[in-house]
Design a protein around this motif. Structure first.
Motif, mmCIF file in Angstrom:
data_model
loop_
_atom_site.group_PDB
_atom_site.id
_atom_site.type_symbol
_atom_site.label_atom_id
_atom_site.label_comp_id
_atom_site.label_asym_id
_atom_site.label_seq_id
_atom_site.Cartn_x
_atom_site.Cartn_y
_atom_site.Cartn_z
ATOM 1 N N UNK A 5 17.819 0.505 6.013
ATOM 2 C CA UNK A 5 17.139 -0.161 6.990
ATOM 3 C C UNK A 5 18.039 -1.165 7.991
ATOM 4 N N UNK A 6 18.497 -0.652 9.255
ATOM 5 C CA UNK A 6 19.425 -1.743 10.010
ATOM 6 C C UNK A 6 18.519 -2.302 10.613
ATOM 7 N N UNK A 7 19.092 -3.587 11.207
ATOM 8 C CA UNK A 7 18.120 -4.568 11.719
ATOM 9 C C UNK A 7 17.288 -5.231 10.563
ATOM 10 N N UNK A 10 15.138 -8.768 11.347
ATOM 11 C CA UNK A 10 14.341 -8.928 12.457
ATOM 12 C C UNK A 10 12.795 -8.813 11.853
ATOM 13 N N UNK A 11 11.682 -8.880 12.913
ATOM 14 C CA UNK A 11 10.489 -9.045 12.620
ATOM 15 C C UNK A 11 10.002 -7.490 11.870
ATOM 16 N N UNK A 12 10.370 -6.458 12.688
ATOM 17 C CA UNK A 12 10.255 -4.917 12.261
ATOM 18 C C UNK A 12 10.842 -4.705 10.777
ATOM 19 N N UNK A 57 15.847 -0.485 12.880
ATOM 20 C CA UNK A 57 14.789 -1.794 13.440
ATOM 21 C C UNK A 57 15.808 -2.500 14.328
ATOM 22 N N UNK A 58 17.149 -2.117 14.901
ATOM 23 C CA UNK A 58 18.022 -3.155 15.351
ATOM 24 C C UNK A 58 17.968 -2.626 17.008
ATOM 25 N N UNK A 95 16.293 10.422 10.346
ATOM 26 C CA UNK A 95 16.405 9.055 11.094
ATOM 27 C C UNK A 95 15.170 8.725 11.884
ATOM 28 N N UNK A 96 14.841 7.397 11.472
ATOM 29 C CA UNK A 96 13.656 6.944 12.158
ATOM 30 C C UNK A 96 14.300 5.798 13.338
#
Length: 291
Positions: A5-7, A10-12, A57-58, A95-96
């Motif tokens: 998980x990138x980011x 953060x909130x997400x 998520x970034x 990839x998402x």
């Protein structure tokens, strides 16, 4: 499943960690541990993590700031996605990537479906559109368009954004300004995270989905429901889109249809239910802090 998980701060990102960690191995990357703007760093990190799925998520989310800093917006919202897509292909990973309603011009009169051609009206919207293209160029990818994100994951960062601003204004007794003629489909971060997990676990068909809560509303309608749930007077200042001077143009009607997600077997609760759930979590968090 190993999910990178990138980011993650953060909130997400926090919502994704909360949703996936009970059943999957999560490898969390915050900004200080992974510079997604550095292609070589992305490649090294993902080669080492060897994920089955990469969830991005970034994002550069400063809509007005993107008008003054379009290169920064493009680097984060588009070219960083390209680097992650290449890393996913090399790893054989899914990839998402999360898209945005700002890819549309807002001239519709009924909820947008995934087959409507984008027509962004801002530097931010253009950067998000390009990011979608880079993500979808990867053969095993999901692009999930979200809109008007709100919520707080357990142990996640303090809520921010439009919904948090309205909530804080109502609780303070002020009269927050809200659009009475801008229609949106709000997205609760915990529902978006759950839908993401289900897409991955169910091996749903790859492609573009609108990952939003069910139903649509104007910001004024949303704020009135928020005031009701908070049990405070709905002191609101309604404004029209045309009367507010902002650097970036906002799409005026931007409700998104989540019918395709429904066909994939994933149900998104109505936005009113999601908002009530958010208020319960925030209230519980405040009570715990006081105790």
């Amino acid at each position: 499943m190993r999910i990178a998980i990138a980011g993650a701060r953060g909130q997400l990102g926090a919502a994704m960690i909360h949703e996936c960690s009970p059943a999957h191995e999560v490898v969390a990357f915050a900004r200080d541990t992974l510079d997604t703007n550095d292609d070589a760093s992305v490649a090294r990190a993902m080669d080492a993590a060897r994920p089955d799925a990469i969830v991005n998520c970034a994002a550069f989310n400063d809509v007005d700031g993107a008008e003054d800093r379009p290169v920064d917006a493009l680097n984060q919202n588009a070219f960083a996605v390209r680097a992650l897509a290449r890393a996913a292909e090399r790893a054989g990973a899914v990839l998402v990537h999360y898209g945005s309603d700002f890819v549309f011009d807002g001239s519709a009169t009924e909820p947008y479906t995934e087959d409507v051609s984008p027509n962004p009206q801002s530097a931010y919207g253009a950067s998000k559109m390009l990011g979608e293209w880079f993500a979808l160029d990867s053969p095993r990818s999901y692009v999930l368009r979200v809109e008007s994100l709100f919520g707080q994951a357990p142990n996640g960062p303090t809520p921010k954004g439009s919904v948090a601003g309205i909530m804080n204004g109502l609780l303070a007794g002020s009269s927050p300004r809200v659009f009475e003629d801008r229609t949106v489909t709000p997205t609760y971060i915990l529902d978006a995270a759950r839908a993401t997990r289900q897409l991955l676990e169910n091996a749903a068909p790859f492609g573009l989905y609108h990952c939003v809560n069910s139903g649509s509303c104007t910001w004024f309608e949303f704020a009135k429901e928020l005031a009701r749930l908070l049990d405070v007077e709905p002191k609101l200042t309604p404004v029209k889109v045309a009367d507010v001077k902002l650097k970036a143009r906002r799409p005026q009607f931007c409700a998104l249809s989540n019918a395709k997600l429904h066909l994939a077997g994933i149900e998104m609760p109505p936005w009113q239910h999601a908002l009530a759930d958010f208020i319960r979590i925030v209230g519980a968090a405040k009570s715990s802090a006081v105790d």
